[in-house]
Design a protein around this motif. Structure first.
Motif, PDB file in Angstrom:
ATOM      1  N   ALA A  77       0.833  -1.206   0.000  1.00 17.95           N
ATOM      2  CA  ALA A  77       0.000   0.000   0.000  1.00 17.95           C
ATOM      3  C   ALA A  77       0.869   1.257   0.000  1.00 17.95           C
ATOM      4  N   GLU A  78       1.944   1.249   0.764  1.00 15.22           N
ATOM      5  CA  GLU A  78       2.861   2.393   0.777  1.00 15.22           C
ATOM      6  C   GLU A  78       3.460   2.623  -0.616  1.00 15.22           C
ATOM      7  N   LYS A  79       3.862   1.536  -1.278  1.00 11.94           N
ATOM      8  CA  LYS A  79       4.447   1.653  -2.611  1.00 11.94           C
ATOM      9  C   LYS A  79       3.419   2.189  -3.612  1.00 11.94           C
ATOM     10  N   ILE A  80       2.169   1.722  -3.492  1.00 18.45           N
ATOM     11  CA  ILE A  80       1.108   2.196  -4.382  1.00 18.45           C
ATOM     12  C   ILE A  80       0.874   3.688  -4.178  1.00 18.45           C
ATOM     13  N   MET A  81       0.883   4.134  -2.935  1.00 13.05           N
ATOM     14  CA  MET A  81       0.702   5.560  -2.647  1.00 13.05           C
ATOM     15  C   MET A  81       1.828   6.384  -3.248  1.00 13.05           C
ATOM     16  N   GLU A  82       3.054   5.892  -3.129  1.00  8.23           N
ATOM     17  CA  GLU A  82       4.196   6.614  -3.687  1.00  8.23           C
ATOM     18  C   GLU A  82       4.082   6.746  -5.205  1.00  8.23           C
ATOM     19  N   ARG A  83       3.614   5.702  -5.853  1.00  6.28           N
ATOM     20  CA  ARG A  83       3.548   5.699  -7.323  1.00  6.28           C
ATOM     21  C   ARG A  83       2.319   6.433  -7.851  1.00  6.28           C
ATOM     22  N   GLU A  84       1.168   6.244  -7.199  1.00  7.63           N
ATOM     23  CA  GLU A  84      -0.103   6.762  -7.716  1.00  7.63           C
ATOM     24  C   GLU A  84      -0.451   8.147  -7.188  1.00  7.63           C
ATOM     25  N   GLY A  85       0.122   8.525  -6.028  1.00  6.21           N
ATOM     26  CA  GLY A  85      -0.312   9.754  -5.378  1.00  6.21           C
ATOM     27  C   GLY A  85      -1.477   9.474  -4.441  1.00  6.21           C
ATOM     28  N   LEU A  86      -1.650  10.294  -3.431  1.00  5.93           N
ATOM     29  CA  LEU A  86      -2.615  10.027  -2.369  1.00  5.93           C
ATOM     30  C   LEU A  86      -4.042   9.918  -2.887  1.00  5.93           C
ATOM     31  N   GLU A  87      -4.468  10.875  -3.684  1.00  5.66           N
ATOM     32  CA  GLU A  87      -5.871  10.895  -4.101  1.00  5.66           C
ATOM     33  C   GLU A  87      -6.221   9.685  -4.958  1.00  5.66           C
ATOM     34  N   SER A  88      -5.361   9.356  -5.912  1.00  4.33           N
ATOM     35  CA  SER A  88      -5.612   8.185  -6.761  1.00  4.33           C
ATOM     36  C   SER A  88      -5.528   6.891  -5.967  1.00  4.33           C
TER      37      SER A  88
ATOM     38  N   ARG B 183      -6.299   6.346  -2.787  1.00  8.69           N
ATOM     39  CA  ARG B 183      -7.344   6.112  -1.779  1.00  8.69           C
ATOM     40  C   ARG B 183      -8.351   5.062  -2.246  1.00  8.69           C
ATOM     41  N   HIS B 184      -8.804   5.171  -3.494  1.00  2.00           N
ATOM     42  CA  HIS B 184      -9.792   4.220  -4.011  1.00  2.00           C
ATOM     43  C   HIS B 184      -9.201   2.815  -4.104  1.00  2.00           C
ATOM     44  N   ILE B 185      -7.955   2.720  -4.546  1.00  2.00           N
ATOM     45  CA  ILE B 185      -7.287   1.418  -4.643  1.00  2.00           C
ATOM     46  C   ILE B 185      -7.166   0.783  -3.260  1.00  2.00           C
ATOM     47  N   LEU B 186      -6.734   1.578  -2.293  1.00  2.00           N
ATOM     48  CA  LEU B 186      -6.541   1.053  -0.940  1.00  2.00           C
ATOM     49  C   LEU B 186      -7.864   0.619  -0.317  1.00  2.00           C
ATOM     50  N   LYS B 187      -8.927   1.347  -0.614  1.00  2.00           N
ATOM     51  CA  LYS B 187     -10.242   0.965  -0.084  1.00  2.00           C
ATOM     52  C   LYS B 187     -10.638  -0.415  -0.578  1.00  2.00           C
ATOM     53  N   ILE B 188     -10.415  -0.683  -1.857  1.00  2.00           N
ATOM     54  CA  ILE B 188     -10.715  -2.000  -2.415  1.00  2.00           C
ATOM     55  C   ILE B 188      -9.855  -3.066  -1.750  1.00  2.00           C
ATOM     56  N   MET B 189      -8.612  -2.716  -1.419  1.00  2.00           N
ATOM     57  CA  MET B 189      -7.701  -3.653  -0.755  1.00  2.00           C
ATOM     58  C   MET B 189      -8.018  -3.834   0.722  1.00  2.00           C
ATOM     59  N   GLY B 190      -8.982  -3.079   1.239  1.00  2.00           N
ATOM     60  CA  GLY B 190      -9.324  -3.180   2.652  1.00  2.00           C
ATOM     61  C   GLY B 190      -8.394  -2.404   3.560  1.00  2.00           C
ATOM     62  N   ILE B 191      -7.813  -1.316   3.023  1.00  2.55           N
ATOM     63  CA  ILE B 191      -6.854  -0.511   3.772  1.00  2.55           C
ATOM     64  C   ILE B 191      -7.341   0.934   3.826  1.00  2.55           C
ATOM     65  N   GLU B 192      -7.221   1.552   4.976  1.00  2.00           N
ATOM     66  CA  GLU B 192      -7.584   2.955   5.133  1.00  2.00           C
ATOM     67  C   GLU B 192      -6.349   3.781   5.459  1.00  2.00           C
ATOM     68  N   PHE B 193      -6.365   5.039   5.015  1.00  3.66           N
ATOM     69  CA  PHE B 193      -5.280   5.974   5.295  1.00  3.66           C
ATOM     70  C   PHE B 193      -5.869   7.106   6.122  1.00  3.66           C
ATOM     71  N   ASN B 194      -5.606   7.090   7.412  1.00  5.63           N
ATOM     72  CA  ASN B 194      -6.150   8.089   8.332  1.00  5.63           C
ATOM     73  C   ASN B 194      -5.031   8.737   9.134  1.00  5.63           C
ATOM     74  N   LYS B 195      -5.006  10.069   9.094  1.00  3.34           N
ATOM     75  CA  LYS B 195      -4.028  10.820   9.879  1.00  3.34           C
ATOM     76  C   LYS B 195      -2.604  10.335   9.626  1.00  3.34           C
ATOM     77  N   ASP B 196      -2.294  10.199   8.333  1.00  5.26           N
ATOM     78  CA  ASP B 196      -0.960   9.794   7.889  1.00  5.26           C
ATOM     79  C   ASP B 196      -0.569   8.381   8.302  1.00  5.26           C
ATOM     80  N   VAL B 197      -1.554   7.561   8.655  1.00  7.24           N
ATOM     81  CA  VAL B 197      -1.273   6.181   9.077  1.00  7.24           C
ATOM     82  C   VAL B 197      -2.084   5.224   8.207  1.00  7.24           C
TER      83      VAL B 197
END
Length: 211
Positions: free
Chosen positions: A175-186, A188-202
């Motif tokens: 998930a961290e690698k995906i965020m680095e490559r895709e950017g935060l906004e893009s 978020r949707h991917i991580l939601k499908i993966m069952g991961i949330e990004f809250n308060k930089d965590v």
């Protein structure tokens, strides 16, 4: 159809929920020379079948009247995973996260005007959720003239790869690698499908991505 069990969608309800949330499906029929013809279509799942509207004449209609056995597929590309996520130089390690549903069944043209109107109204409800139209009635000219294709499933299978095979710490690392490559906004949707949330930089596992 053989599926790797860990990638199989076992819940029929989740298969139907996925179909109801996809905008484009692809129907495959067999032409006169035996080649598959694949056409993208708007569709709706209704009363245990896939419904699509069509011009009343054309090759796919001719194919289905000649041979009603068809395939239907809908999928969602979730994210491409570049090879360097897994290995510094080995291109074969590249992967993709996705969800897909494959149907084998029998196609028929709906002749009953009430069923045609019901299917067309279901398509409108799916694609024009905001309303602002009058419901179609079975006695309308437009209902009589348009073709409605119904695919009755014989087999229906779902397959997904959204990181469910990874241990939780590795999934967070990806998930961290995906965020680095895709950017935060893009991402978020991917991580939601993966069952991961990004809250308060965590990054946190919100739920297991099981289907």
């Amino acid at each position: 159809m053989q599926l790797v069990k860990k990638f199989e969608i076992k819940s029929r309800d989740k298969i139907i929920h996925f179909l109801n949330n996809q905008h484009v499906g692809r129907v495959a029929s067999i032409d006169r020379e035996g080649y598959p013809q694949v056409i993208p279509m708007n569709f709706v799942w209704l009363d245990e079948a896939v419904y699509m509207h069509s011009h009343p004449a054309g090759e796919k209609i001719e194919n289905m009247l000649r041979n009603p056995r068809v395939g239907f597929e809908a999928d969602q590309h979730v994210c491409f995973l570049p090879s360097y996520f897994f290995h510094p130089t080995d291109a074969s390690q590249a992967d993709t996260l996705y969800i897909s549903i494959v149907v084998k069944g029998r196609a028929e043209l709906v002749e009953n005007s009430e069923e045609k109107a019901r299917a067309l109204n279901a398509l409108m409800m799916k694609y024009q959720k905001e309303g602002r139209y009058e419901a179609l009635a079975s006695n309308m000219y437009t209902v009589r003239e348009v073709a409605v294709i119904k695919v009755i499933p014989k087999e229906m299978h779902g397959k997904y790869k959204i990181g469910q095979q990874w241990p939780a710490p590795y999934r967070l690392k990806m998930a961290e690698k995906i965020m680095e490559r895709e950017g935060l906004e893009s991402a978020r949707h991917i991580l939601k499908i993966m069952g991961i949330e990004f809250n308060k930089d965590v990054l946190e596992i919100a739920n297991e991505p099981e289907m």
